[in-house]
Design an enzyme around this catalytic site. Structure first.
Site, PDB file in Angstrom:
ATOM      1  N   ALA A 179       0.843  -1.191   0.000  1.00  0.00           N
ATOM      2  CA  ALA A 179       0.000   0.000   0.000  1.00  0.00           C
ATOM      3  C   ALA A 179       0.880   1.243   0.000  1.00  0.00           C
ATOM      4  O   ALA A 179       2.084   1.176   0.253  1.00  0.00           O
ATOM      5  CB  ALA A 179      -0.913  -0.005   1.223  1.00  0.00           C
ATOM      6  N   GLY A 184      -0.853  -4.939   0.550  1.00  0.00           N
ATOM      7  CA  GLY A 184      -2.091  -4.815  -0.202  1.00  0.00           C
ATOM      8  C   GLY A 184      -2.011  -5.480  -1.560  1.00  0.00           C
ATOM      9  O   GLY A 184      -3.023  -5.950  -2.092  1.00  0.00           O
TER      10      GLY A 184
END
Length: 258
Positions: free
Chosen positions: A66, A109
């Site tokens: 992320a 992520g």
């Protein structure tokens, strides 16, 4: 080609391709990028000519986590109000098969996005992992849950606690990855598999996916009931009539998704 800022999309025959496209930051996922990914998946899900979806990155990374700069100053209240993971939940509602093609890094992520795919192809040099523990947090978009369901509690805890990279071969050995291929032929092999799937009856693929996902999260009796209903439902399709007629006539069926 698409007009998205952080991804590219295109179709090849009956296959829709979504390519992550922030190469300067190894495809790190920021919130607008996730919004684009989910919107593109939903668009492909609605397009009649698309039967299979591929999600891929580039030569160096699938997605290396992320965007930390984006969330460094967040608070519990700001995150609660933002509800940033609600958009991720919409991926589970995609009816068509999603195949991930992972090259390079799939961390944080990025790994969670890969785990949202139904099937994963990976380059032999790919690496997976959840490094969140190294910066004082943990996965929040389903990583602890999906990895545990695939690998089992003890092995998932090891990887989540250590925050270390998982070689593609180990990911394959534990069932995270379906197929390992050479880096140079990753997309070609994924596309070949996707095109093979695209010749199958679309409604069958859709209802098989629903039944298998039910099996993961439900008691056996509930899964059996859904399987049975989906089996009956397919007998209302033209593809079932065509498939059985083609079998009797010893020819290849021509499935239309009707």
């Amino acid at each position: 080609m698409s007009n998205y800022e952080f991804i590219k999309t295109w179709t090849e025959d009956a296959v829709g391709v979504l390519q992550l496209n922030r190469p300067k930051v190894l495809n790190a996922l920021n919130r607008p990028m996730v919004d684009e990914i989910v919107a593109a998946l939903e668009q492909f899900d609605q397009e009649e000519q698309v039967r299979i979806i591929i999600v891929t990155g580039n030569d160096r990374a699938f997605a290396a986590g992320a965007d930390i700069d984006e969330m460094a100053e967040d608070t519990p209240i700001s995150l609660e109000k933002l509800d940033q993971f609600a958009v991720w939940d919409r991926i589970a509602l995609i009816k068509k098969p999603i195949i991930g093609a992972v090259n390079g890094y799939a961390f944080g992520g990025g790994f969670e996005l890969a785990l949202n795919c139904d099937i994963l192809f990976a380059a032999e040099s790919a690496q997976f992992g959840f490094p969140e523990v190294n910066i004082g947090v943990m996965p929040g978009a389903g990583g602890t849950q999906r990895l545990t369901k695939i690998m089992g509690k003890a092995k998932a805890l090891e990887w989540l606690w250590l925050g270390a990279p998982m070689p593609a071969k180990e990911a394959y050995d534990y069932g995270v990855v379906n197929r390992l291929v050479g880096k140079e032929v990753l997309f070609e092999e994924t596309m070949k598999f996707a095109k093979r799937l695209s010749n199958q009856a679309p409604l069958s693929l859709r209802l098989i996916k629903e039944a298998v996902n039910k099996a993961v999260d439900s008691p056996l009796v509930d899964g059996l009931q859904l399987e049975r209903k989906n089996f009956y439902l397919l007998f209302g399709s033209q593809d079932q009539k065509e498939g059985m007629k083609a079998f009797i006539e010893k020819r290849k069926p021509n499935f239309t998704g009707e």
